[in-house]
Enzyme design. Structure first.
Site, PDB file in Angstrom:
ATOM      1  N   LEU A  44      45.443  54.213  27.523  1.00 40.30           N
ATOM      2  CA  LEU A  44      46.236  53.749  28.653  1.00 40.30           C
ATOM      3  C   LEU A  44      47.372  54.732  28.818  1.00 40.30           C
ATOM      4  O   LEU A  44      48.006  55.143  27.838  1.00 40.30           O
ATOM      5  CB  LEU A  44      46.802  52.349  28.391  1.00 40.30           C
ATOM      6  CG  LEU A  44      45.898  51.147  28.670  1.00 40.30           C
ATOM      7  CD1 LEU A  44      46.584  49.864  28.221  1.00 40.30           C
ATOM      8  CD2 LEU A  44      45.561  51.055  30.152  1.00 40.30           C
ATOM      9  N   ASP A  45      47.666  55.137  30.052  1.00 46.90           N
ATOM     10  CA  ASP A  45      48.763  56.060  30.311  1.00 46.90           C
ATOM     11  C   ASP A  45      50.088  55.466  29.839  1.00 46.90           C
ATOM     12  O   ASP A  45      50.243  54.241  29.774  1.00 46.90           O
ATOM     13  CB  ASP A  45      48.853  56.373  31.804  1.00 46.90           C
ATOM     14  CG  ASP A  45      47.647  57.154  32.307  1.00 46.90           C
ATOM     15  OD1 ASP A  45      47.029  57.863  31.503  1.00 46.90           O
ATOM     16  OD2 ASP A  45      47.333  57.044  33.509  1.00 46.90           O
ATOM     17  N   PRO A  46      51.073  56.311  29.515  1.00 48.89           N
ATOM     18  CA  PRO A  46      52.383  55.795  29.109  1.00 48.89           C
ATOM     19  C   PRO A  46      52.988  54.820  30.111  1.00 48.89           C
ATOM     20  O   PRO A  46      53.681  53.875  29.716  1.00 48.89           O
ATOM     21  CB  PRO A  46      53.234  57.067  28.993  1.00 48.89           C
ATOM     22  CG  PRO A  46      52.240  58.120  28.583  1.00 48.89           C
ATOM     23  CD  PRO A  46      50.993  57.784  29.370  1.00 48.89           C
ATOM     24  N   ALA A  48      51.417  52.672  31.841  1.00 50.93           N
ATOM     25  CA  ALA A  48      50.577  51.470  31.934  1.00 50.93           C
ATOM     26  C   ALA A  48      50.803  50.599  30.711  1.00 50.93           C
ATOM     27  O   ALA A  48      51.081  51.082  29.615  1.00 50.93           O
ATOM     28  CB  ALA A  48      49.103  51.851  32.044  1.00 50.93           C
TER      29      ALA A  48
END
Length: 318
Positions: A44-46, A48
């Site tokens: 998961l992106d930072p 998100a």
């Protein structure tokens, strides 16, 4: 505080916080739980948050099956602003405030992204070309093409529009980039758009399961091991066979086990022993023989600090 090199096995449903990478929270959780081996099931992106299943010990051997599972997100899309990363982290490249007519069209346009669609992943992504993550090439200012690929979006619903923001929930298959949906929606509307916020609600088969926060993990450490789910809970959607003690031993030694032609089209097949403990994953060849694809250690025999036996077909996530 956690202890290292302890035999910890199972899956932890972490509610990933904003601002940290998936790898960062994985390593902090691994240390707090005192686990020797750990892996996550897709980044998961930072920017998100939400469900990030973490696998420990023998559960790392089945992490790829969770990575390829169906997922549901709550997304916030900002119309009228194009960024270099297709999300709020990037540099603003263009601004074009949408008209009332454009905003009214947004719901209709979103519906066109449901189904099997062609999608171009973001340039700032962890996908690799020739072994190099795309985001590294993008940060170096390189010019390159990201090929389109087919992904599946099962549903886009719970849509709410307010001003230039759209909130919705998106259920999709593996490899789908929500950032790309936001970007492509903006292109279809002619005003541009980017993903302003993202939360992963669940990953199959863990819909409806309670998550643990990173703060809880760091505060309670090894005392939180009771929240680890057994490996079988991550495999509940697959066909399963049980073997007697002798056949289980042969399977662990890499020998084929015949008599399973009815499961020839199942991939993978979960193999459990007579106690219901997971032995491994298998494929069934044209002769109906179980062939080991992945073998798990006999955790119960070796002893485990995770506190879980590994039930078979009876282990359901809900």
């Amino acid at each position: 505080m956690g202890r290292t090199s302890e035999p910890v096995h199972g899956v932890l449903l972490l509610d990933k916080p904003l601002g940290s990478s998936s790898s960062q929270v994985l390593q902090r959780a691994r240390f707090a739980l005192g686990a020797a081996k750990a892996g996550h099931t897709g980044s998961l992106d930072p920017l998100a948050s939400g469900m990030l299943p973490l696998c420990f010990g023998e559960a790392t051997k089945i992490a790829g099956l969770i990575l390829g599972a169906r997922k549901r997100y709550r997304a916030e899309i900002q119309l009228g602003v194009v960024t270099s990363t297709d999300d709020a982290e990037g540099e603003v490249l263009a601004e074009c405030p949408p008209s009332d007519e454009v905003r009214e069209r947004s719901v209709q346009e979103l519906s066109r992204f449901v189904g099997r669609i062609r999608q171009r992943p973001p340039m700032f992504s962890a996908l690799k070309q020739q072994g190099v993550p795309l985001y590294r090439r993008a940060r170096r200012g390189e010019t390159f093409e990201v090929p389109e690929r087919e992904v599946e979006v099962f549903a886009i619903d719970s849509i709410h529009c307010e001003g230039t923001r759209i909130e919705c929930e998106i259920e999709c298959g593996s490899g789908t980039y929500i950032r790309s949906i936001a970007r492509d929606l903006g292109a279809a509307l002619g005003c541009g758009a980017h993903l302003a916020g993202l939360r992963r609600l669940w990953v199959d088969p863990f819909a409806g399961q309670a998550m643990v926060t990173l703060d809880e993990v760091l505060e309670q450490g090894i005392g939180l091991r009771h929240r680890l789910l057994p490996i079988a809970a991550a495999l509940s959607r697959f066909d399963q066979v049980r073997l007697d003690a002798a056949s289980s031993a042969r399977f662990r030694q890499g020998q084929g086990i015949g008599g399973h032609g009815a499961l020839r089209h199942a991939d993978p097949v979960v193999v459990a022993d007579e106690r219901g403990e997971i032995v491994g994953l298998a494929v069934v060849d044209e002769r109906g023989t179980l062939r080991a694809r992945r073998v798990l250690a006999d955790i119960a025999a070796a002893g485990s600090d995770s506190g879980h036996s590994l039930p078979g077909a009876a282990a359901e996530p809900d």
